[in-house]
Every structure is written in C-alpha cells, then in structure tokens.
Design a protein around this motif. Structure first.
Motif, short mmCIF file in Angstrom:
data_model
loop_
_atom_site.label_atom_id
_atom_site.label_comp_id
_atom_site.label_asym_id
_atom_site.label_seq_id
_atom_site.Cartn_x
_atom_site.Cartn_y
_atom_site.Cartn_z
N LEU A 15 83.81 82.51 57.98
CA LEU A 15 83.65 82.75 59.43
C LEU A 15 82.20 83.09 59.77
O LEU A 15 81.65 82.60 60.76
N ARG A 16 81.56 83.93 58.93
CA ARG A 16 80.15 84.29 59.21
C ARG A 16 79.25 83.06 59.11
O ARG A 16 78.31 82.91 59.90
N GLU A 17 79.54 82.16 58.17
CA GLU A 17 78.76 80.90 58.06
C GLU A 17 78.92 80.08 59.33
O GLU A 17 77.95 79.52 59.84
N ASP B 26 89.87 86.13 48.90
CA ASP B 26 89.34 87.45 49.27
C ASP B 26 89.33 87.55 50.80
O ASP B 26 88.62 86.81 51.46
N GLY B 27 90.19 88.43 51.33
CA GLY B 27 90.25 88.59 52.78
C GLY B 27 91.32 87.74 53.44
O GLY B 27 91.46 87.73 54.65
N PHE B 28 92.07 87.02 52.65
CA PHE B 28 93.19 86.21 53.12
C PHE B 28 94.29 86.28 52.07
O PHE B 28 93.98 86.14 50.89
N PRO B 29 95.54 86.49 52.45
CA PRO B 29 96.08 86.69 53.79
C PRO B 29 95.88 88.11 54.30
O PRO B 29 95.70 89.04 53.53
N ARG B 30 95.92 88.24 55.62
CA ARG B 30 95.74 89.55 56.26
C ARG B 30 96.90 89.92 57.17
O ARG B 30 96.90 90.99 57.75
N THR B 31 97.86 89.01 57.29
CA THR B 31 99.09 89.32 58.04
C THR B 31 100.25 88.72 57.23
O THR B 31 100.03 87.79 56.41
N GLN C 19 72.37 94.61 57.06
CA GLN C 19 73.65 95.30 57.24
C GLN C 19 74.52 94.44 58.15
O GLN C 19 74.06 94.00 59.21
N ARG C 20 75.76 94.20 57.76
CA ARG C 20 76.66 93.40 58.60
C ARG C 20 76.85 94.07 59.95
O ARG C 20 76.97 95.29 60.03
N ALA C 21 76.90 93.24 61.02
CA ALA C 21 77.04 93.79 62.38
C ALA C 21 78.32 94.61 62.52
O ALA C 21 78.38 95.56 63.30
N ASN D 252 102.52 86.85 58.37
CA ASN D 252 102.61 85.45 58.79
C ASN D 252 101.65 84.58 57.97
O ASN D 252 102.02 83.49 57.50
N GLN D 253 100.42 85.07 57.76
CA GLN D 253 99.46 84.31 56.93
C GLN D 253 99.98 84.20 55.50
O GLN D 253 99.84 83.16 54.85
N ALA D 254 100.57 85.28 54.99
CA ALA D 254 101.07 85.28 53.61
C ALA D 254 102.19 84.24 53.46
O ALA D 254 102.22 83.47 52.49
N GLY E 241 85.93 93.56 65.00
CA GLY E 241 86.80 93.98 63.90
C GLY E 241 88.25 93.60 64.12
O GLY E 241 89.14 94.02 63.38
N GLU E 242 88.52 92.75 65.14
CA GLU E 242 89.89 92.28 65.36
C GLU E 242 90.16 91.08 64.46
O GLU E 242 89.22 90.44 63.98
N LEU E 243 91.43 90.77 64.27
CA LEU E 243 91.75 89.60 63.44
C LEU E 243 91.62 88.32 64.24
O LEU E 243 92.04 88.25 65.40
N SER F 115 86.27 83.40 50.46
CA SER F 115 86.29 84.57 51.34
C SER F 115 86.34 84.08 52.77
O SER F 115 85.41 83.42 53.25
N THR F 116 87.44 84.39 53.46
CA THR F 116 87.55 83.93 54.86
C THR F 116 86.47 84.58 55.72
O THR F 116 85.92 83.96 56.62
N GLY F 117 86.11 85.84 55.41
CA GLY F 117 85.05 86.52 56.16
C GLY F 117 83.73 85.76 56.01
O GLY F 117 83.02 85.51 56.99
P1 AMP Z 1 85.73 90.45 55.86
O1 AMP Z 1 84.41 89.88 55.49
O2 AMP Z 1 86.86 90.01 54.96
O3 AMP Z 1 85.69 91.95 56.04
O4 AMP Z 1 86.11 89.84 57.30
C1 AMP Z 1 85.29 90.06 58.42
C2 AMP Z 1 86.05 89.74 59.71
O5 AMP Z 1 86.44 88.36 59.71
C3 AMP Z 1 87.35 90.51 59.92
O6 AMP Z 1 87.13 91.80 60.48
C4 AMP Z 1 88.09 89.57 60.87
O7 AMP Z 1 87.57 89.64 62.18
C5 AMP Z 1 87.72 88.19 60.32
N1 AMP Z 1 88.67 87.73 59.27
C6 AMP Z 1 88.40 87.52 57.96
N2 AMP Z 1 89.49 87.10 57.29
C7 AMP Z 1 90.49 87.04 58.20
C8 AMP Z 1 91.87 86.70 58.14
N3 AMP Z 1 92.45 86.34 56.99
N4 AMP Z 1 92.60 86.75 59.29
C9 AMP Z 1 92.03 87.09 60.46
N5 AMP Z 1 90.74 87.46 60.59
C10 AMP Z 1 89.96 87.43 59.48
#
Ligand code: AMP
Length: 214
Positions: A35-37, A85-90, A161-163, A92-94, A56-58, A30-32
């Motif tokens: 990133l949170r870690e 899970d959460g990747f790809p999101r564009t 609760q997530r920020a 370009n990423q795909a 909430g931006e990418l 999970s990319t989310g």
């Molecule tokens: P999620 O936990 O998947 O809802 O992701 C939380 C946040 O992490 C998103 O709102 C984005 O800011 C960032 N994020 C997660 N995955 C991606 C991704 N594949 N591309 C860009 N930003 C991402």
C-alpha cells in the motif's frame, strides 16, 4: 514454507519476516508495504487507500483481498513459499485467504501469533525508523544503525519515520487491531493452525525457535 505472521502493530512482524526471507529464500508479502508503494507511486489505488493508511483505519476488505489474490495467483516465486505480514487483518480476510489458498493448492503451514505487551509496542513504534532506499527497519534505541543516520545494508542516508507511527494514530491502530484482528487468533486456534510466540523476544531468537513446517 508458507506462514502467516499475526500480531499487533509493532510486534516485529516485518523484522522477523525479513530474517525468514533471508534464511529461507521465500517471498515476503507485506500488505502495508504494498500500500505504501502504491501511495508513493501516486497510482489510483494509492489515492484510494491513502486516507485509511494515514489514519490507521483498515483499507476495505475487497480492495486488500484483490491485491493478495493477484499477488498469490501470479507471482511464481510466491508459489514456492511465502511469509504473509499484515494480512489477514479481519476474519473476512482470513476466510477469503483460506478459500483462495485452497483453490491454488497452497495451504499455509501455520499462523505465528506474536503476542506482545502494549507498552513495548508503543515504545517500538514511536522509535521505529525505516530506510527509504531499501526498506530496512531500525529503532533509535533497540536497533540503531552502526553509523547514525546511515543504513547498514545499502548506505542510504534517509532513515524516516512512518507517518502513521505517531502516538495518536498508533492508539487508533491498536483499537482497530483489538476489535478487527484479535478475533483471527480464535479463528486459527479452532483450526489448530496457531503457534504462539512471545513477540517481546528479539527477532533473531524467534527465527531460531521457529516451529517446523507441518
Ligand atoms: P502495516 O504496515 O502492516 O502496519 O500497515 C499499515 C496500514 O496499511 C494499516 O494501518 C492499514 O491502514 C493498511 N493495511 C495493511 N494491511 C492491511 C489489511 N490486511 N487490511 C486492511 N488494511 C491494511
């Protein structure tokens, strides 16, 4: 099995991924979560991505693609199978993912598109709670822990609760999803890699109806 879970925030990608991981013994990426870690650890990468995640931006494509490249190229477990899970999101990423997986000879079986009604998404996201200790996901109404405030899995007592699960940021995440991520549905449909399911169904039901690897 190598699959991608695609769907709007709140479609239940994380919950389903956790069930698939448990059943199939494959890696959940999970990319989310990654990133949170990073943000929690206070790393340079964490600082770099914080403002995007909080609003909430990418996160920029090059940053996220680098993370995935390193994970898929070096994690031996992931080579045996994974759920993205959460990747790809564009788009370009795909495209980057497709060429990376081709290079690694790890083609995906399919992309599971979890199509979900917007009202349900808002309801799910605003009530979502997560165990700080083990990451288990709950919902105040739909999936409360057996004992209030205590994680069923690890006994942790901090269900937070997530920020970015507040109404304003959720609305922004939905807009971002519609303009950046929805085009991926067409992209994979054209490649005949798309399997669509009703994200409004329970994760357990979806798990039992999961398409077979191709
Ligand atoms: P999620 O936990 O998947 O809802 O992701 C939380 C946040 O992490 C998103 O709102 C984005 O800011 C960032 N994020 C997660 N995955 C991606 C991704 N594949 N591309 C860009 N930003 C991402």
């Amino acid at each position: 099995m190598r699959i991608v879970l695609l769907g709007p925030p709140g479609a239940g990608k994380g919950t389903l991924a956790a069930l698939i991981k448990e059943k199939q013994g494959i890696v959940h990426i999970s990319t989310g979560d990654i990133l949170r870690e990073e943000m929690k650890s206070g790393s340079e990468l964490g600082h770099e991505v914080q403002r995007y995640v909080d609003s909430g931006e990418l996160v920029p494509d090059d940053v996220i693609i680098r993370i995935i490249e390193s994970k898929l190229s070096h994690d031996q477990q992931a080579r045996k199978g994974f759920i993205l899970d959460g990747f790809p999101r564009t788009v370009n990423q795909a495209q980057s993912m497709d060429s990376l997986l081709k290079k690694l000879d790890l083609p995906i079986d399919y992309v599971l598109y979890m199509d979900t009604d917007v009202d349900l998404l808002i309801q799910r996201l605003t009530g979502r709670r997560i165990c700080r200790q083990c990451g288990a996901v709950y919902h105040v109404v739909n999936r409360p822990p057996v004992k209030e405030g205590v994680c069923d899995i690890c006994g942790g007592t901090d269900l937070y609760q997530r920020a970015d699960d507040n109404e304003e940021t959720i609305r922004n995440r939905m807009d971002v999803y519609l303009s950046n991520t929805m085009p991926i549905v067409e992209y994979y449909k054209k490649q005949c890699k798309l399997e669509t399911v009703d994200g409004g169904q329970d994760a357990e039901v979806l798990l039992n109806e999961l398409p077979q690897p191709r």
